[in-house]
Design an enzyme around this catalytic site. Structure first.
Site, short mmCIF file in Angstrom:
data_model
loop_
_atom_site.label_atom_id
_atom_site.label_comp_id
_atom_site.label_asym_id
_atom_site.label_seq_id
_atom_site.Cartn_x
_atom_site.Cartn_y
_atom_site.Cartn_z
N GLY A 46 4.21 3.35 -56.21
CA GLY A 46 2.77 3.08 -56.11
C GLY A 46 2.00 4.38 -55.91
N ARG A 88 7.48 2.69 -62.39
CA ARG A 88 8.62 2.06 -61.71
C ARG A 88 9.74 2.06 -62.74
NH1 ARG A 88 4.45 -0.58 -58.50
NH2 ARG A 88 4.85 0.26 -56.42
N ASP A 107 8.88 4.51 -50.05
CA ASP A 107 10.29 4.35 -49.65
C ASP A 107 11.23 4.11 -50.83
OD1 ASP A 107 9.26 1.83 -50.00
OD2 ASP A 107 9.94 1.03 -48.08
N THR A 119 2.09 7.31 -49.93
CA THR A 119 1.88 5.86 -50.03
C THR A 119 0.73 5.47 -49.11
OG1 THR A 119 2.79 3.70 -49.38
CG2 THR A 119 3.82 5.59 -48.37
N ASP A 143 0.65 2.80 -47.54
CA ASP A 143 1.18 1.85 -46.55
C ASP A 143 1.48 2.46 -45.18
OD1 ASP A 143 1.04 -0.22 -48.36
OD2 ASP A 143 3.10 0.04 -49.06
N ASP A 150 4.22 3.65 -44.14
CA ASP A 150 5.45 3.00 -43.66
C ASP A 150 6.70 3.85 -43.82
OD1 ASP A 150 5.52 2.97 -46.41
OD2 ASP A 150 6.19 0.90 -46.58
N ARG A 195 2.67 -5.16 -47.81
CA ARG A 195 3.65 -6.25 -47.96
C ARG A 195 4.59 -6.30 -46.77
NH1 ARG A 195 3.67 -5.60 -53.78
NH2 ARG A 195 5.13 -3.90 -53.57
#
Ligand code: ADP
Length: 319
Positions: free
Chosen positions: A11, A72, A103, A125, A127, A129, A171
Site C-alpha cells: 500500500g 502487490r 509489513d 504505511t 497504518d 503498525d 484492518r
C-alpha cells in the site's frame, strides 16, 4: 558496497517519495550508484530496474504516492519468485536493497535476507503498525487527512443534530482511528485491538443526549466491521438520526506533512548508512526521536500494540 537498489511496495503512503529521494541522495553523496526498481517486487522479478541520478528524485519531496510505483506481487511469496528477484539484482551488480513498505513488504525483505541478499526495511504505511518504530512514514499525513474530514463532518453533524459514524482505514491496527478520534474529539472509538460492547456504546450515547448533546461522532476502524452496518444498528437502537461516512482512499493520498517528510528523509538516509556499514538484514525506525534498527528476521514476530493509556484517555475525555 558500490551499487544499491530501492523499491516501494504494498500500500502506498505519503512520504514514500521523500524516502526514495533520501536513499538516492544519501547514496550518491557517498559515491554509491543507486538503481530504482519500479512496481515493487513484480518489477524486481521482471527487471524493471533503472539507474537513478540526483535529478531523478528532484521535485518529489512534497508529492504523495510513489514515483517508483508500487504493486502487490503474489509470485514473490514463492521461493522461485524470490530467486528470480535476486538474479535480477545480481545482473545489475546491485549489492544491497532498501525496501520501503508495510509489513507484507517487510516479509519480502526478510525472505531476500534469508537467501543471503542484504536488505534494509523502511516503514512506509499509513497504518503505523510496524514494530520497532514509534511512527511509520505516512501515518501523520493520513491522520491529518482524517482530522480534516472529522472537523468538516462535525460542522454538519452539529447543524443537523445528527450522530455520525466515520469509518477509517485500519484492518488490523487501530492507530489511525485512535489518534484521529482523540484529536477529533470523537465520543466513541472502535479499534480492532479492543472488543466493543454495544450496550456500553448506547449507554454513552444516551448519557450524552441526556446532558443535552445534539450530535455525536463515532470513529470505526475498518477492521472492526462495516461503518454502514454499525450506523444502522445505532439508528435502530436509539432512533438518533445517524449518517455514515466511509473515508476510503483519500486517506492514502496528499502531500506529506512536514513530520512525514522529515521522518522519511531520516529513515531513508539511515537505511543507506546501514547498508554501507555492511549491516544488511535490518529494519529501521524511530523511537523516542532516536533512529533505531532491529533485526528484520525477528521484527515481525513482535506483535504491534496500541497505546492503552491513550485509549483509556480517549474514553475519559469523551464522557
Ligand atoms: P504492505 O507492504 O503494505 O503490508 P502487502 O501485504 O500487500 O503490503 O505486501 C506487499 C508485497 O510484499 C506482496 O504483494 C508480496 O509481493 C510481498 N510479500 C508479502 N508477504 C510475503 C511473504 N510472506 N513472502 C514474500 N513476499 C511477501
Amino acid at each position: 558496497m558500490k551499487k544499491i537498489g530501492v523499491l516501494t511496495s504494498g500500500g502506498d503512503s505519503p512520504g514514500m517519495n521523500a524516502a526514495v529521494r533520501a536513499v538516492v541522495r544519501k547514496a550518491i553523496y557517498h559515491d554509491v550508484e543507486v538503481f530504482g526498481i519500479y512496481h515493487g517486487y513484480s518489477g524486481l522479478i521482471a527487471g524493471h530496474i533503472e539507474k537513478l541520478e540526483l535529478g531523478s528524485v528532484g521535485d518529489i519531496i512534497h508529492r504523495g504516492g510513489t514515483k517508483l510505483y508500487t504493486a502487490r506481487c503474489p509470485e514473490f511469496k514463492t521461493v522461485e519468485g524470490q530467486l528470480k528477484g535476486i538474479e535480477q539484482l545480481k545482473k545489475h551488480g546491485i549489492e544491497g536493497l532498501v525496501v520501503i513498505g508495510g509489513d507484507g513488504s517487510y516479509m519480502g525483505a526478510k525472505k531476500l535476507t534469508e537467501h543471503g541478499f542484504p536488505c534494509v526495511g523502511v516503514p512506509g504505511t499509513i497504518d503505523n503498525d510496524i514494530p520497532g518504530t514509534d511512527f511509520t512514514i505516512g501515518f501523520d499525513t493520513a491522520l491529518n487527512t482524517v482530522i480534516d474530514a472529522i472537523d468538516k463532518i462535525r460542522d454538519t453533524a452539529t447543524s443537523h443534530e445528527r450522530t455520525y459514524v466515520i469509518e477509517v482505514m485500519g484492518r488490523h491496527a487501530g492507530d489511525l482511528a485512535l489518534w484521529s478520534g482523540l484529536a477529533g474529539g470523537a465520543e466513541t472509538i472502535l479499534i480492532p485491538e479492543v472488543d466493543y460492547d454495544m450496550e456500553d456504546i448506547l449507554a454513552r450515547l444516551k448519557h450524552g443526549t441526556d446532558r443535552g448533546k445534539k450530535h455525536s461522532i463515532i470513529i470505526v476502524a475498518e477492521g472492526v466491521g462495516s461503518g454502514v452496518d454499525f450506523g444502522r444498528r445505532i439508528e435502530e437502537a436509539t432512533n438518533l438520526e445517524t449518517r455514515v461516512s466511509v473515508l476510503g482512499h483519500i486517506q492514502r493520498g496528499g502531500s506529506p506533512t512536514a513530520f512525514d517528510r522529515v521522518l522519511a528523509s531520516r529513515l531513508g538516509a539511515y537505511a543507506v548508512e546501514l547498508l554501507l556499514e555492511g549491516k544488511g538484514g535490518r529494519a529501521v525506525g524511530i523511537q523516542s526521536n532516536k533512529l533505531t534498527n532491529n533485526d528484520i528476521l525477528e521484527i515481525l514476530d513482535t506483535p504491534h500494540t496500541i497505546d492503552q493509556n491513550m485509549y483509556q484517555l480517549s474514553k475519559e475525555l469523551s464522557i
